[in-house]
Motif scaffolding. Sequence first.
Motif, PDB file in Angstrom:
ATOM      1  N   LEU A   1       0.852  -1.187   0.000  1.00  0.00           N
ATOM      2  CA  LEU A   1       0.000   0.000   0.000  1.00  0.00           C
ATOM      3  C   LEU A   1       0.884   1.233   0.000  1.00  0.00           C
ATOM      4  O   LEU A   1       1.670   1.441   0.929  1.00  0.00           O
ATOM      5  N   GLU A   2       0.776   2.043  -1.042  1.00  0.00           N
ATOM      6  CA  GLU A   2       1.496   3.316  -1.134  1.00  0.00           C
ATOM      7  C   GLU A   2       0.568   4.405  -0.624  1.00  0.00           C
ATOM      8  O   GLU A   2      -0.398   4.779  -1.291  1.00  0.00           O
ATOM      9  N   SER A   3       0.860   4.909   0.573  1.00  0.00           N
ATOM     10  CA  SER A   3      -0.049   5.855   1.212  1.00  0.00           C
ATOM     11  C   SER A   3       0.074   7.235   0.591  1.00  0.00           C
ATOM     12  O   SER A   3       1.088   7.586  -0.024  1.00  0.00           O
ATOM     13  N   SER A   4      -0.949   8.032   0.763  1.00  0.00           N
ATOM     14  CA  SER A   4      -0.919   9.421   0.318  1.00  0.00           C
ATOM     15  C   SER A   4      -0.105  10.253   1.305  1.00  0.00           C
ATOM     16  O   SER A   4       0.255   9.790   2.399  1.00  0.00           O
ATOM     17  N   ILE A   5       0.175  11.488   0.926  1.00  0.00           N
ATOM     18  CA  ILE A   5       0.999  12.369   1.765  1.00  0.00           C
ATOM     19  C   ILE A   5       0.274  12.652   3.082  1.00  0.00           C
ATOM     20  O   ILE A   5      -0.906  12.989   3.101  1.00  0.00           O
ATOM     21  N   GLY A   6       1.005  12.499   4.173  1.00  0.00           N
ATOM     22  CA  GLY A   6       0.442  12.776   5.489  1.00  0.00           C
ATOM     23  C   GLY A   6       0.072  11.543   6.277  1.00  0.00           C
ATOM     24  O   GLY A   6      -0.365  11.650   7.424  1.00  0.00           O
ATOM     25  N   TYR A   7       0.267  10.346   5.687  1.00  0.00           N
ATOM     26  CA  TYR A   7      -0.076   9.107   6.372  1.00  0.00           C
ATOM     27  C   TYR A   7       1.138   8.182   6.430  1.00  0.00           C
ATOM     28  O   TYR A   7       1.930   8.115   5.483  1.00  0.00           O
ATOM     29  N   ASP A   8       1.267   7.476   7.523  1.00  0.00           N
ATOM     30  CA  ASP A   8       2.249   6.408   7.682  1.00  0.00           C
ATOM     31  C   ASP A   8       1.528   5.069   7.614  1.00  0.00           C
ATOM     32  O   ASP A   8       0.436   4.909   8.179  1.00  0.00           O
TER      33      ASP A   8
ATOM     34  N   THR B   1      -7.636  13.370   5.366  1.00  0.00           N
ATOM     35  CA  THR B   1      -8.028  13.317   3.965  1.00  0.00           C
ATOM     36  C   THR B   1      -8.773  12.020   3.702  1.00  0.00           C
ATOM     37  O   THR B   1      -8.601  11.024   4.405  1.00  0.00           O
ATOM     38  N   ASN B   2      -9.626  12.065   2.673  1.00  0.00           N
ATOM     39  CA  ASN B   2     -10.375  10.854   2.324  1.00  0.00           C
ATOM     40  C   ASN B   2      -9.604   9.947   1.376  1.00  0.00           C
ATOM     41  O   ASN B   2      -9.972   8.796   1.176  1.00  0.00           O
ATOM     42  N   ASN B   3      -8.511  10.449   0.770  1.00  0.00           N
ATOM     43  CA  ASN B   3      -7.677   9.646  -0.121  1.00  0.00           C
ATOM     44  C   ASN B   3      -6.514   9.053   0.675  1.00  0.00           C
ATOM     45  O   ASN B   3      -5.628   9.768   1.129  1.00  0.00           O
ATOM     46  N   LEU B   4      -6.511   7.724   0.847  1.00  0.00           N
ATOM     47  CA  LEU B   4      -5.506   7.067   1.670  1.00  0.00           C
ATOM     48  C   LEU B   4      -4.323   6.541   0.870  1.00  0.00           C
ATOM     49  O   LEU B   4      -3.301   6.201   1.458  1.00  0.00           O
ATOM     50  N   GLY B   5      -4.436   6.442  -0.431  1.00  0.00           N
ATOM     51  CA  GLY B   5      -3.315   5.951  -1.238  1.00  0.00           C
ATOM     52  C   GLY B   5      -3.766   4.955  -2.293  1.00  0.00           C
ATOM     53  O   GLY B   5      -4.949   4.869  -2.640  1.00  0.00           O
ATOM     54  N   LYS B   6      -2.799   4.176  -2.801  1.00  0.00           N
ATOM     55  CA  LYS B   6      -3.051   3.197  -3.851  1.00  0.00           C
ATOM     56  C   LYS B   6      -2.361   1.876  -3.516  1.00  0.00           C
ATOM     57  O   LYS B   6      -1.357   1.856  -2.811  1.00  0.00           O
ATOM     58  N   LEU B   7      -2.906   0.805  -4.073  1.00  0.00           N
ATOM     59  CA  LEU B   7      -2.296  -0.518  -3.953  1.00  0.00           C
ATOM     60  C   LEU B   7      -1.419  -0.770  -5.178  1.00  0.00           C
ATOM     61  O   LEU B   7      -1.844  -0.545  -6.316  1.00  0.00           O
TER      62      LEU B   7
END
Length: 404
Positions: free
Chosen positions: A205-212, A260-266
Amino acid sequence: MTSIEVKEVVEHPIKLRVMRLGKPVMFNSKIVTCDSKDLPGAALNAHLKKDVTTMADAETLAAGSFLMVPNVLENLYLGETFLCYVYLKNESSQTVYDIILKAEIDTATSHIPILGPKAFPKLDPYASIDVIVKHEVKEHGSVNKLICQVKYDRKHSFETIFSYRVPKPLDLKTKFYNTVTDEVYLEVQVQNIMSTPISLEKFILESSIGYDVNSMNHLLDSSEDKSVFGDMDILDVKETRQYMYRLSLDQTAEKNPTRTNNLGKLDILWRSNMGTKGQIQSSPLVRQIPELDDLTFSITYLPDMVFCEEQFDFTCSIKNNRNRDMQLVVEVSDEEDSNLAWTMISGIQLRLLPPYATIKTVFSMVALNHGLQIISGIKLKELILNRTYSYNNFGHVFVTQNVS
């Protein structure tokens, strides 16, 4: 009298052929055998031993010893690489000049040029032109088309269309679990809907900016981060499995991390028949952000076990979720029939809590009885707007007897 227009069919001296390039697959013969006491006797077994496609001394295992060219019309899955061989031949006895070859992929939403226009000055009699075309499939649909166009002698042209299907290789389903501490647990369910087993080389999982991101798909007692699915991560046909991830706000990214509602991509990488590689990225994983209360109250430290009739401490975190200052007063009260009693002073005023800031407070209690006990009886009074926030049944502690 009705006139009928007859369209002349032009016989072109150049012939175009397109062949898909792919790795071979194992050929498995059909096994037909019987017991020697049955009516056919040893006839079927003898015929099977003479079959050159079977493995010697293991004819009934359906383990072939030959490689077979794959079917050109088989599915090309999303994420794989479309590799084809374009063969242009002059089948006439005359030289053809000014040849232009062009190819494109026609999908439901776009036209993707993958070759040319590529010019060739001439093509001698019975000579040929060979071109290999490569294209990464990034859009799935019911039917895609490969359109090859050929122009020659500056006045003649023709085109050939090849159709193929592009289904999805994997079925992905996601579910989000939100917590009061702004952590998000993501459950990903993946199913192999291809016609062959695959080996998953990468599933991250490649997270969006601001998430670990913390992957929860490894063995806890392993020092080498071994996957819970084993060293050979094989996903059989129609097999389904779950992956779990924990996402938390990156406190070092900025002073006040934004939700944010966008958590990233697989990002998924697999290999199928004979090592054929495929890779896809999912669309952005979007969740519905829950509405936060004015305050977020959570336990950050609590002992696993305490002793009866002895004082113990635990730490709680209080976060201001509003864009205004808050002046808080902590009040504690003993609940009826509670086996825990407060040993701290009620009515302690905390320091001014700025917008989106967090403060930690230590609470003290004493256990009056054994067993698993519930922690309740905390109120936070906000003096500026005169509001009260009550917190009950927000923690559990196990009480035992001190035998020392």
